[in-house]
Structures are given as structure tokens and as C-alpha cells.
Motif scaffolding. Structure first.
Motif, PDB file in Angstrom:
ATOM      1  N   PRO A  84      22.893  30.704  87.630  1.00 50.63           N
ATOM      2  CA  PRO A  84      22.300  30.303  86.349  1.00 50.63           C
ATOM      3  C   PRO A  84      22.637  31.268  85.213  1.00 50.63           C
ATOM      4  O   PRO A  84      22.879  30.849  84.078  1.00 50.63           O
ATOM      5  CB  PRO A  84      20.792  30.285  86.643  1.00 50.63           C
ATOM      6  CG  PRO A  84      20.685  30.173  88.125  1.00 50.63           C
ATOM      7  CD  PRO A  84      21.866  30.917  88.667  1.00 50.63           C
ATOM      8  N   PHE A  85      22.669  32.566  85.539  1.00 48.64           N
ATOM      9  CA  PHE A  85      23.022  33.566  84.534  1.00 48.64           C
ATOM     10  C   PHE A  85      24.425  33.323  83.998  1.00 48.64           C
ATOM     11  O   PHE A  85      24.661  33.290  82.794  1.00 48.64           O
ATOM     12  CB  PHE A  85      22.922  34.967  85.145  1.00 48.64           C
ATOM     13  CG  PHE A  85      23.455  36.058  84.258  1.00 48.64           C
ATOM     14  CD1 PHE A  85      22.693  36.565  83.228  1.00 48.64           C
ATOM     15  CD2 PHE A  85      24.729  36.575  84.461  1.00 48.64           C
ATOM     16  CE1 PHE A  85      23.189  37.577  82.403  1.00 48.64           C
ATOM     17  CE2 PHE A  85      25.232  37.577  83.654  1.00 48.64           C
ATOM     18  CZ  PHE A  85      24.457  38.085  82.619  1.00 48.64           C
ATOM     19  N   TYR A  86      25.381  33.129  84.927  1.00 47.76           N
ATOM     20  CA  TYR A  86      26.754  32.899  84.494  1.00 47.76           C
ATOM     21  C   TYR A  86      26.897  31.574  83.763  1.00 47.76           C
ATOM     22  O   TYR A  86      27.746  31.432  82.875  1.00 47.76           O
ATOM     23  CB  TYR A  86      27.705  32.953  85.692  1.00 47.76           C
ATOM     24  CG  TYR A  86      27.989  34.350  86.189  1.00 47.76           C
ATOM     25  CD1 TYR A  86      28.119  35.414  85.309  1.00 47.76           C
ATOM     26  CD2 TYR A  86      28.145  34.608  87.551  1.00 47.76           C
ATOM     27  CE1 TYR A  86      28.383  36.695  85.765  1.00 47.76           C
ATOM     28  CE2 TYR A  86      28.415  35.879  88.023  1.00 47.76           C
ATOM     29  CZ  TYR A  86      28.532  36.922  87.123  1.00 47.76           C
ATOM     30  OH  TYR A  86      28.796  38.185  87.571  1.00 47.76           O
ATOM     31  N   GLY A  87      26.074  30.585  84.118  1.00 44.02           N
ATOM     32  CA  GLY A  87      26.109  29.322  83.394  1.00 44.02           C
ATOM     33  C   GLY A  87      25.833  29.514  81.919  1.00 44.02           C
ATOM     34  O   GLY A  87      26.462  28.877  81.055  1.00 44.02           O
ATOM     35  N   MET A 112      29.725  45.482  79.261  1.00 46.60           N
ATOM     36  CA  MET A 112      31.128  45.565  78.882  1.00 46.60           C
ATOM     37  C   MET A 112      31.709  44.159  78.779  1.00 46.60           C
ATOM     38  O   MET A 112      32.490  43.850  77.869  1.00 46.60           O
ATOM     39  CB  MET A 112      31.905  46.395  79.890  1.00 46.60           C
ATOM     40  CG  MET A 112      33.367  46.584  79.545  1.00 46.60           C
ATOM     41  SD  MET A 112      34.148  47.776  80.661  1.00 46.60           S
ATOM     42  CE  MET A 112      35.878  47.541  80.252  1.00 46.60           C
ATOM     43  N   GLY A 113      31.318  43.292  79.714  1.00 44.01           N
ATOM     44  CA  GLY A 113      31.755  41.898  79.632  1.00 44.01           C
ATOM     45  C   GLY A 113      31.336  41.247  78.334  1.00 44.01           C
ATOM     46  O   GLY A 113      32.087  40.459  77.753  1.00 44.01           O
ATOM     47  N   LEU A 114      30.149  41.596  77.854  1.00 44.64           N
ATOM     48  CA  LEU A 114      29.655  41.027  76.599  1.00 44.64           C
ATOM     49  C   LEU A 114      30.501  41.464  75.414  1.00 44.64           C
ATOM     50  O   LEU A 114      30.743  40.679  74.491  1.00 44.64           O
ATOM     51  CB  LEU A 114      28.197  41.433  76.401  1.00 44.64           C
ATOM     52  CG  LEU A 114      27.462  40.838  75.207  1.00 44.64           C
ATOM     53  CD1 LEU A 114      27.457  39.318  75.255  1.00 44.64           C
ATOM     54  CD2 LEU A 114      26.020  41.375  75.167  1.00 44.64           C
ATOM     55  N   THR A 115      31.004  42.699  75.425  1.00 43.14           N
ATOM     56  CA  THR A 115      31.870  43.127  74.319  1.00 43.14           C
ATOM     57  C   THR A 115      33.144  42.301  74.264  1.00 43.14           C
ATOM     58  O   THR A 115      33.737  42.118  73.193  1.00 43.14           O
ATOM     59  CB  THR A 115      32.251  44.622  74.433  1.00 43.14           C
ATOM     60  OG1 THR A 115      33.164  44.829  75.523  1.00 43.14           O
ATOM     61  CG2 THR A 115      31.030  45.497  74.608  1.00 43.14           C
ATOM     62  N   LEU A 116      33.581  41.786  75.437  1.00 42.32           N
ATOM     63  CA  LEU A 116      34.832  41.034  75.504  1.00 42.32           C
ATOM     64  C   LEU A 116      34.686  39.600  75.023  1.00 42.32           C
ATOM     65  O   LEU A 116      35.683  38.881  74.910  1.00 42.32           O
ATOM     66  CB  LEU A 116      35.370  41.065  76.937  1.00 42.32           C
ATOM     67  CG  LEU A 116      35.660  42.462  77.485  1.00 42.32           C
ATOM     68  CD1 LEU A 116      36.084  42.396  78.946  1.00 42.32           C
ATOM     69  CD2 LEU A 116      36.716  43.170  76.654  1.00 42.32           C
ATOM     70  N   GLY A 141      32.363  40.342  87.559  1.00 39.28           N
ATOM     71  CA  GLY A 141      31.907  39.029  87.124  1.00 39.28           C
ATOM     72  C   GLY A 141      32.043  38.864  85.628  1.00 39.28           C
ATOM     73  O   GLY A 141      32.826  39.561  84.984  1.00 39.28           O
ATOM     74  N   PHE A 142      31.292  37.921  85.057  1.00 35.38           N
ATOM     75  CA  PHE A 142      31.257  37.663  83.614  1.00 35.38           C
ATOM     76  C   PHE A 142      32.615  37.201  83.083  1.00 35.38           C
ATOM     77  O   PHE A 142      32.927  37.340  81.915  1.00 35.38           O
ATOM     78  CB  PHE A 142      30.805  38.921  82.844  1.00 35.38           C
ATOM     79  CG  PHE A 142      29.942  38.635  81.640  1.00 35.38           C
ATOM     80  CD1 PHE A 142      28.563  38.672  81.732  1.00 35.38           C
ATOM     81  CD2 PHE A 142      30.516  38.335  80.417  1.00 35.38           C
ATOM     82  CE1 PHE A 142      27.774  38.415  80.623  1.00 35.38           C
ATOM     83  CE2 PHE A 142      29.732  38.080  79.302  1.00 35.38           C
ATOM     84  CZ  PHE A 142      28.356  38.114  79.406  1.00 35.38           C
ATOM     85  N   ASN A 225      35.462  32.650  86.598  1.00 29.44           N
ATOM     86  CA  ASN A 225      34.086  33.025  86.900  1.00 29.44           C
ATOM     87  C   ASN A 225      33.549  32.304  88.128  1.00 29.44           C
ATOM     88  O   ASN A 225      32.748  32.860  88.881  1.00 29.44           O
ATOM     89  CB  ASN A 225      33.195  32.759  85.684  1.00 29.44           C
ATOM     90  CG  ASN A 225      31.764  33.174  85.914  1.00 29.44           C
ATOM     91  OD1 ASN A 225      30.849  32.352  85.914  1.00 29.44           O
ATOM     92  ND2 ASN A 225      31.545  34.462  86.111  1.00 29.44           N
ATOM     93  N   GLN A 226      34.004  31.083  88.366  1.00 27.51           N
ATOM     94  CA  GLN A 226      33.598  30.376  89.577  1.00 27.51           C
ATOM     95  C   GLN A 226      34.111  31.096  90.822  1.00 27.51           C
ATOM     96  O   GLN A 226      33.405  31.197  91.828  1.00 27.51           O
ATOM     97  CB  GLN A 226      34.115  28.934  89.536  1.00 27.51           C
ATOM     98  CG  GLN A 226      33.411  28.058  88.521  1.00 27.51           C
ATOM     99  CD  GLN A 226      31.914  27.957  88.789  1.00 27.51           C
ATOM    100  OE1 GLN A 226      31.491  27.576  89.876  1.00 27.51           O
ATOM    101  NE2 GLN A 226      31.115  28.300  87.794  1.00 27.51           N
ATOM    102  N   ARG A 227      35.334  31.603  90.751  1.00 28.50           N
ATOM    103  CA  ARG A 227      35.863  32.397  91.871  1.00 28.50           C
ATOM    104  C   ARG A 227      35.080  33.702  92.005  1.00 28.50           C
ATOM    105  O   ARG A 227      34.706  34.103  93.124  1.00 28.50           O
ATOM    106  CB  ARG A 227      37.352  32.685  91.661  1.00 28.50           C
ATOM    107  CG  ARG A 227      37.923  33.650  92.692  1.00 28.50           C
ATOM    108  CD  ARG A 227      39.407  33.933  92.444  1.00 28.50           C
ATOM    109  NE  ARG A 227      39.853  35.077  93.213  1.00 28.50           N
ATOM    110  CZ  ARG A 227      40.189  35.032  94.514  1.00 28.50           C
ATOM    111  NH1 ARG A 227      40.122  33.902  95.183  1.00 28.50           N
ATOM    112  NH2 ARG A 227      40.582  36.133  95.138  1.00 28.50           N
TER     113      ARG A 227
END
Length: 259
Positions: A84-87, A112-116, A141-142, A225-227
Motif C-alpha cells: 500500500p505504501f508503494y502504491g 533519498m528515494g523521495l528526492t529522486l 525500493g521506492f 517497483n513491482q520487482r
């Protein structure tokens, strides 16, 4: 805490400034990321908005998910089922307007993913970046298996992933992870200046150019992200994952056993 308190929204001309206000370190969860995605969706529909600045109102930019003080078990480890988070997180990559990210402090893991998510990153020397997933015992992830090598190349991305190394603002600039390095007290103003420079261009032209440059990228990120998710779900059940989280909480090097 209300949505307005957690994420502030102000406007300076055609630039929207989104300020994350979740002390102490802007730790993320499904609700918080969903609010960020909802706000970006709303700004996409706002014809007055031509560019966006994403910044932090606390000392960290975003320290990722909070593993401290928890014993990682199937019942309570953050991210044991991050679907759900990744969704919600994947929605962030489908916005239409340029984003300038101002990184004032630690941006760790999902932070860090959020900065990208941004088109550009302005940082200060005090910024800290770490893709520390492998040090915690699991796969990144992310969507970072796409976004990080796309930005800095596969060799440098592999180095950051495999080691979990924490780098400062100057090192991030040298790697190409950030676009500019400025003093911390000038960070937000410089991010606003860049966003205003973008906003001075024709908005239809900017948005269509951005769409062309990023064609298919959101779909690639979602597929990756699914992988990532499928691998993570298996690794969250390992002893190495429990050891990685425990070692981080205890501020020691982990002792992984390949099981």
C-alpha cells in the motif's frame, strides 16, 4: 496532526512551495506519502502553478521509515508488506509539473528515494544521502533501482546500494546526485529562484517538454517497483533483515549470515 500541519503549502507567484512538517525527521508512511501525492495531483490541476519546490521544515529532509525501538517481526516491522505504501509512492512520479527539491539534511532510504521524485535537487553541505537498504538486509525500493542509476549511472548507483554509504552534499554534487550546492541558510531561496526561473518559461511548452524527456519513465519505475516489492517481501522474512534492523537500532555493524 492535521494534513495542513504535516505538509504546508504556500505560493510565491507561479511557484508552489510544499514544506514537509513531520517532526522529528519527516519519517514517511502510507498516509504521509498519500498526502504528498494528493497535493501534487491538486497542483497539476492548478493552472496558476507552473513549478513546485519540495522542502523540509525540520532538521532532516526525510529520514525514511522509522525502524527504531521495534523488534522486526511479521506483525510490526515497518515495510513487512509495503504494497500500500508503494502504491501511494508511485503516484508521485506521475505529476506533470517540474519539481525542485531542497535537501537541507539527512535523506535516507525512502527519503533519498523521495528526492529522486524531483527534476532538480539543490543541497547544502549538511545534507546526507544514503540508500541504506542492503545494510538493513533487503533490496532497495521506492523505484530507486530505476531512478538512481538513471540519474548518476549504474556504476555509482551500485556503489551506493551495495555499501549503504552515507555521503554529504559535496560528495553528492560530485556524483551528479544534486545539481547545486549552496550554504544551508540560502538553500530554500535558491530552490525558489530556480523554480521561478522555470516558471518564467511558457507552461505548456515546459510541461510538454518534460513529458517528452520523461516519456515512459513513470511506467518503468512502477514496473521496477513491482520487482523490488516481490523481492523485499521474501527478504523481510529473513534473519538477515532482523539483524540489519537490530544493528541499525544499536548503532553497530551488522553480522549477516546469509539466511
Amino acid at each position: 496532526m492535521s494534513e495542513q500541519e504535516e505538509i504546508g503549502l504556500t505560493h510565491e507567484g507561479h511557484v508552489a512551495l510544499m514544506e514537509m512538517r513531520r517532526p522529528p525527521h519527516n519519517f514517511v508512511d502510507i498516509g504521509f506519502v498519500g498526502k504528498l501525492a494528493d497535493m501534487l495531483d491538486n497542483l497539476d490541476r492548478d493552472d496558476n502553478c507552473r513549478a513546485i519546490v519540495l522542502c523540509s521544515g525540520v532538521s532532516s529532509f526525510c529520514a525514511g521509515a522509522d525502524f527504531s525501538g521495534r523488534t522486526p517481526t511479521a506483525g510490526n516491522a515497518p515495510g513487512v508488506d509495503p504494497s500500500p505504501f508503494y502504491g501511494q509512492a508511485m503516484r508521485l512520479f506521475r505529476n506533470k509539473k517540474p519539481i525542485v527539491v531542497a535537501v537541507n539534511g539527512p535523506a535516507i532510504g525512502a527519503g533519498m528515494g523521495l528526492t529522486l521524485v524531483g527534476d532538480f535537487r539543490i543541497a547544502c553541505q549538511e545534507a546526507r544521502f544514503s540508500a541504506n537498504f542492503n545494510r538493513l538486509g533487503f533490496h532497495p525500493g521506492f523505484g530507486m533501482s530505476v531512478t538512481l542509476p538513471h540519474l548518476i549511472g549504474p556504476q555509482k548507483a551500485a556503489l551506493l546500494f551495495y555499501t549503504g554509504r552515507r555521503i554529504n552534499g559535496a560528495e553528492a554534487l560530485a556524483m551528479g546526485l544534486v545539481d547545486e550546492l549552496v550554504p544551508q541558510d540560502q538553500l530554500r531561496q535558491r530552490a525558489l529562484e530556480l523554480a521561478q526561473e522555470i516558471a518564467a518559461s511558457a507552461p505548456l511548452a515546459v510541461e510538454s517538454t518534460r513529458d517528452t524527456l520523461r516519456q515512459g519513465m513513470a511506467d518503468r519505475i512502477v514496473a521496477a517497483n513491482q520487482r523490488e516489492l516481490a523481492i523485499q517481501l521474501g527478504q523481510f522474512r529473513t534473519e538477515d533483515f532482523r539483524e540489519g534492523v537490530a544493528a541499525m537500532s544499536q548503532r553497530r555493524l551488522p553480522e549477516f549470515q546469509r539466511k
